[in-house]
Design a protein around this motif. Structure first.
Motif, short mmCIF file in Angstrom:
data_model
loop_
_atom_site.label_atom_id
_atom_site.label_comp_id
_atom_site.label_asym_id
_atom_site.label_seq_id
_atom_site.Cartn_x
_atom_site.Cartn_y
_atom_site.Cartn_z
N VAL A 1 0.82 -1.21 0.00
CA VAL A 1 0.00 0.00 0.00
C VAL A 1 0.87 1.27 0.00
O VAL A 1 0.47 2.30 -0.55
CB VAL A 1 -0.97 -0.02 1.21
N GLY A 2 2.05 1.20 0.57
CA GLY A 2 2.92 2.38 0.70
C GLY A 2 3.11 3.19 -0.58
O GLY A 2 2.88 4.40 -0.58
N PRO A 3 3.51 2.54 -1.69
CA PRO A 3 3.71 3.29 -2.95
C PRO A 3 2.40 3.92 -3.45
O PRO A 3 2.42 4.99 -4.05
CB PRO A 3 4.22 2.24 -3.93
N ILE A 4 1.28 3.27 -3.20
CA ILE A 4 -0.03 3.83 -3.59
C ILE A 4 -0.27 5.12 -2.82
O ILE A 4 -0.69 6.13 -3.40
CB ILE A 4 -1.17 2.81 -3.32
N VAL A 5 0.02 5.10 -1.53
CA VAL A 5 -0.20 6.28 -0.68
C VAL A 5 0.71 7.42 -1.16
O VAL A 5 0.28 8.58 -1.21
CB VAL A 5 0.02 5.95 0.81
N ASP A 6 1.94 7.10 -1.54
CA ASP A 6 2.84 8.14 -2.07
C ASP A 6 2.28 8.74 -3.37
O ASP A 6 2.34 9.95 -3.58
CB ASP A 6 4.25 7.58 -2.30
N ARG A 7 1.71 7.89 -4.23
CA ARG A 7 1.11 8.41 -5.48
C ARG A 7 -0.10 9.29 -5.17
O ARG A 7 -0.30 10.32 -5.81
CB ARG A 7 0.70 7.25 -6.39
N LEU A 8 -0.89 8.89 -4.17
CA LEU A 8 -2.05 9.71 -3.78
C LEU A 8 -1.58 11.07 -3.27
O LEU A 8 -2.22 12.09 -3.54
CB LEU A 8 -2.88 9.00 -2.71
#
Length: 109
Positions: A39-46
């Motif tokens: 989930v971490g990279p998704i949160v960075d993209r958000l």
């Protein structure tokens, strides 16, 4: 230009950045949690996609246990959506980027 990343939040940062924000998303995670790492990279993209619209941050529950307890986080990853300092939505477990976007868009509409 480097990619934007979600804020790494301490308790103090949380009170200064998340609580006053009109809209915010906070990822409660831990380094030993496999789904959290997904989930971490998704949160960075958000954080990049919603820059200027919503505050996006991460709380490492091993470093900030008190915050996790304060918000009743017992399962990770837990993504809490805040509006004007109050939790208005929670998504537990690894979800798709689209689900997180939809939840944020609902708050921003």
């Amino acid at each position: 230009m480097s990619e934007m990343q979600a804020l790494h939040l301490s308790k103090e940062d949380f009170e200064e950045r998340i609580l006053p924000a009109q809209t915010a998303l906070v990822d409660f995670w831990a380094s030993w949690c496999g789904p959290c790492r997904a989930v971490g990279p998704i949160v960075d993209r958000l954080a990049e996609q919603y820059d200027g619209k919503a505050v996006v941050g991460k709380v490492n529950i091993d470093e900030e246990m008190e915050l996790a307890q304060q918000y009743g986080v017992s399962t990770i990853p837990s993504l809490l959506f805040f509006q004007n300092g109050k939790v208005v939505n929670t998504l537990v477990g690894a979800r798709s980027e689209g689900e997180y976007q939809q939840a944020l868009n609902e708050l921003l509409s």
